[in-house]
Design an enzyme around this catalytic site. Sequence first.
Site: not given
Length: 321
Positions: A59-60
């Site tokens: 999700v970064y």
Amino acid sequence: MKYVQLGRSGLTVSAICLGGNSWGAVGRRGWAPIDEAGARPFFRAALDAGINFFDTADVYNDGESERIIGATLLRDVAREEVVIATKLGIARTDRPNRGGTGRKHLMASVDASLRRLGTDHVDLLYIHRLDAVTPVEETMEALNDVVRAGKALYVGGSTMPAWRFAQMCAIARERGWARPVAMQNLYNLVQREEEREMIPLCLDQGVGLVPYSPLARGFLGGNRTREGAATQRARTDRQADGLFRNEDFDVLDAVADIARARGLKPMQVALAWMLGKPVMTAPVLGVSDPSQIADAVAATEVTLTAEEVARLEAPYRPRSD
């Protein structure tokens, strides 16, 4: 650089882990917007300093962090020379089966992460967050199958209640599945609630601590004063607004006093305190300038006295949240 074992495992990692939440953040925040070209000096500085441990998550920056690692770091160094950790389990969309820790999403997420990274395996795979509905047995069996398939070598957990992590450890032990060897949680001089349950659990289970935000979003490096924000990151970091209390600034004063007396930077004192804890493996450090990497590595050579540790810890007051 000092090297340590990751918990009760055979994996050797540097005592500093370089975090990747800023890689690919161009257009997403006002500080450290590091694109692919900008990431190379950070990786080069880390490798030159002896860091072999790198952390990211699916999700970064919508997967950009993983892609940049694959396009830069993993093309410039032999795969066996670095330890790559990633995390999964947080939803990137509200569509069914596109989030959580059910088997379907975990298997799809692992393959997607490996494609972005451009490698056939990660060394350490964390459950970023356990969801509220999937049985832990299902999650742990899926992780075990990922390990048996060679797509991950070790598994771990990230921020969660200690009782849930205890479930993960107990189920893995009972079923003979891949057991967690690492916990990535929030821990630093002004956020020490994990000392109540999680850290004793990790000590008992032989789980290495790989905490994020060791400098409390730059606070322990001096990016805020009682008067307000002192750096660009602090001025644009809305998540930190209202986070710090009066007693936290008392801790910061102690950090600054010891740093002046020892000829160190405040961030080095804060990191030295963490590195002195028996359960500590490697704090995950986010940096906005490559020069900060050398400062962090130097902190691994600093040993605080018992009196200095007591002075740093004395102002802390437990949080209610």
